[in-house]
Enzyme design. Structure first.
Site, PDB file in Angstrom:
ATOM      1  N   ASP A  82     -23.908   3.599  23.013  1.00  0.00           N
ATOM      2  CA  ASP A  82     -22.873   2.655  23.467  1.00  0.00           C
ATOM      3  C   ASP A  82     -23.295   1.911  24.713  1.00  0.00           C
ATOM      4  O   ASP A  82     -22.819   0.816  24.986  1.00  0.00           O
ATOM      5  CB  ASP A  82     -21.573   3.382  23.882  1.00  0.00           C
ATOM      6  CG  ASP A  82     -21.134   4.427  22.909  1.00  0.00           C
ATOM      7  OD1 ASP A  82     -21.404   4.260  21.718  1.00  0.00           O
ATOM      8  OD2 ASP A  82     -20.525   5.423  23.356  1.00  0.00           O
ATOM      9  N   HIS A  96     -21.445   7.698  24.238  1.00  0.00           N
ATOM     10  CA  HIS A  96     -22.687   8.064  23.538  1.00  0.00           C
ATOM     11  C   HIS A  96     -23.818   7.246  24.169  1.00  0.00           C
ATOM     12  O   HIS A  96     -23.594   6.123  24.625  1.00  0.00           O
ATOM     13  CB  HIS A  96     -22.715   7.649  22.073  1.00  0.00           C
ATOM     14  CG  HIS A  96     -21.594   8.052  21.188  1.00  0.00           C
ATOM     15  ND1 HIS A  96     -20.423   7.355  21.081  1.00  0.00           N
ATOM     16  CD2 HIS A  96     -21.511   9.052  20.274  1.00  0.00           C
ATOM     17  CE1 HIS A  96     -19.650   7.920  20.168  1.00  0.00           C
ATOM     18  NE2 HIS A  96     -20.285   8.941  19.649  1.00  0.00           N
TER      19      HIS A  96
HETATM   20  C1  XLS Z   1     -16.032   9.738  14.647  1.00  0.00           C
HETATM   21  C2  XLS Z   1     -15.920  10.592  15.822  1.00  0.00           C
HETATM   22  C3  XLS Z   1     -16.749  10.158  17.019  1.00  0.00           C
HETATM   23  C4  XLS Z   1     -16.837  11.263  18.028  1.00  0.00           C
HETATM   24  C5  XLS Z   1     -17.942  11.108  19.020  1.00  0.00           C
HETATM   25  O1  XLS Z   1     -15.238   9.803  13.717  1.00  0.00           O
HETATM   26  O2  XLS Z   1     -14.572  10.695  16.153  1.00  0.00           O
HETATM   27  O3  XLS Z   1     -16.234   8.994  17.564  1.00  0.00           O
HETATM   28  O4  XLS Z   1     -15.642  11.416  18.726  1.00  0.00           O
HETATM   29  O5  XLS Z   1     -19.182  11.027  18.408  1.00  0.00           O
END
Ligand code: XLS
Ligand code: NI
Ligand code: NI
Length: 430
Positions: free
Chosen positions: A102, A99
């Site tokens: 991150d 993301h």
């Molecule tokens: C959260 C989600 C997130 C997605 C990406 O529960 O799994 O990590 O995979 O935004």
């Protein structure tokens, strides 16, 4: 080179009998299974957020991990990128996912945040070139910052919708520039806490318009990969609009997007929705919207999205069985959206968690391929439905069926579903 993983050697396949912790026992990337190498069947990806950005907090306590890049400035972001690519190389991980939030610290303005993202993705581009590591998918974090507390696309405030749209645009641009193979939208706060303050119909319409605009933008920039929604029933919000695969399909149909958008299915989210992982996978392949997986389990007692590394080969086998039966991954892959337990402080824990998970997936995939090749499950299924092979009932009206049933005496006798026999069959392969 940083010294973060100084005590972690490169992990190689050594086979089941090795006593080296830093070795694969089952994942031999070059082994051909089901017509492809394991590397190409499994398409493993490391999730940047849990491995490098998560500080180890829980609802009762904050940070437990002390990482030298937890500095909230661009120097920290650059160091984090160095360490991340060192880990990809130690594991020989073919892909990663990220993301925006991150990889770069939030700026004072949208423009500053976007420029920082660009600076880091330029670094990624260079490192990807040097190492051959690829991007499985990119995504936008539309759930951590407080501006998104009442939703992103579904926010009652149109200015937040605009901010979210601009953010997704910047993340799609970054993903495209890096040759990402997919783009994911997880609607972390696209839902609501209480109906008392929520216009559900309007919010769903906003989400539909937002997704349509994302699809249009994908075509505008010539992004080839699929867009994917990641279903989840709740957490963080109480009710989420993308509850599970079937709900997402209904949503896509409503907005005429069922041929444009696929699903990224997470094992833990399937369990939260009251399903098995294989149910969600089979539903998606049957609807033609299967895209990719997040291969992380939950704790079966706690009822939370605990994002743990997979450790159950039987579950993995049932999941990969559905995936292989559906033709295997196309653009998708196996992303470990998984984090360490907060007491797992050592750099080695980051490596070994992935090593174990990759081995579990390899065992699962090999068992699944063997079951498919053996054909036992499909033969049992075909036999169970064989009466339909020569039946015209689905095209007939109730009147003619009724007349025939009345003339036929006692009616049908029940037949065994043979569940235990089939469970025993699975055990032969796992
Ligand atoms: C959260 C989600 C997130 C997605 C990406 O529960 O799994 O990590 O995979 O935004
Ligand atoms: Ni999740
Ligand atoms: Ni996920």
């Amino acid at each position: 080179m940083t010294d973060f993983f100084a005590n972690c050697p490169k992990v190689r396949f050594e086979g089941p009998d090795t006593d080296n912790d830093f070795a694969f026992r089952h994942y031999n990337p070059d082994e051909v299974v089901g017509g492809k190498t394991l590397k190409d069947q499994l398409r493993f990806a490391v999730a940047y957020w849990h491995s490098f950005a998560w500080p180890g907090g829980d609802p009762f306590g904050g940070q437990t991990f002390e990482r030298p890049w937890f500095t909230d400035d661009m120097a920290g972001a650059r160091l984090k990128a160095d360490v991340a690519f060192e880990m990809f190389e130690i594991l020989d991980a073919p892909f990663f996912c990220f993301h925006d939030a991150d990889v770069r610290p939030e700026g004072a303005t949208f423009a500053e945040s976007e420029d920082r993202l660009k600076e880091i993705t330029d670094i990624f581009a260079r490192k990807m070139d040097e190492t051959g590591v690829k991007l499985l998918w990119g995504t936008a974090n539309l759930f951590s910052h407080r501006r998104f507390m009442s939703g992103a696309a579904t926010n009652p405030d149109p200015d937040v919708y605009a901010y979210a749209a601009a953010t997704v645009k910047s993340c799609m641009d970054a993903t495209h520039a890096l040759g990402g193979e997919n783009y994911v939208l997880w609607g972390g706060r696209e839902g609501y806490e209480t109906l008392l303050n929520t216009d559900l119909k309007r919010e769903r319409a906003q989400a539909g318009a937002f997704l349509r605009a994302a699809v249009e933008y994908k075509y505008k920039i010539g992004f080839q990969g699929p867009l994917m929604i990641e279903p989840k029933p709740q957490e963080p919000t109480k009710h989420q609009y993308d509850y599970d695969v079937a709900t997402v399909y209904g949503f896509l149909k409503e907005f005429d997007l069922e041929n444009e958008v696929k699903v990224n299915i997470e094992q833990g989210h399937a369990i939260l929705a009251g399903h098995s992982f294989e149910h969600e996978l089979a539903m998606a392949t049957s609807l033609g919207i299967f895209g990719s997986i997040d291969m992380n389990r939950n704790d079966y007692q706690s009822g939370w999205d605990t994002d743990q590394f997979p450790d159950n080969p039987r579950e993995a086998a049932l999941a990969y069985y559905e995936i292989l039966k559906g033709g295997g991954f196309k653009a998708g892959g196996t992303n470990f959206d998984a984090k360490l337990r907060r007491q797992s402080l050592d750099p080695a824990d980051l490596i070994l968690s992935h090593v174990g998970a990759m081995d579990v997936c390899a065992r699962g995939l090999k068992a699944a391929a063997a079951m498919l090749e053996d054909g036992g499950l499909e033969a049992a299924r075909a036999e169970r439905y064989s009466g339909w092979d020569s039946s015209d009932l689905m095209t007939r009206d109730f009147g003619s069926i009724h007349a025939e049933v009345r003339a036929n005496g006692a009616g049908p006798g029940p037949k065994s579903g043979r569940q235990e026999r089939l469970e025993n069959y699975i055990s032969r392969f796992v």
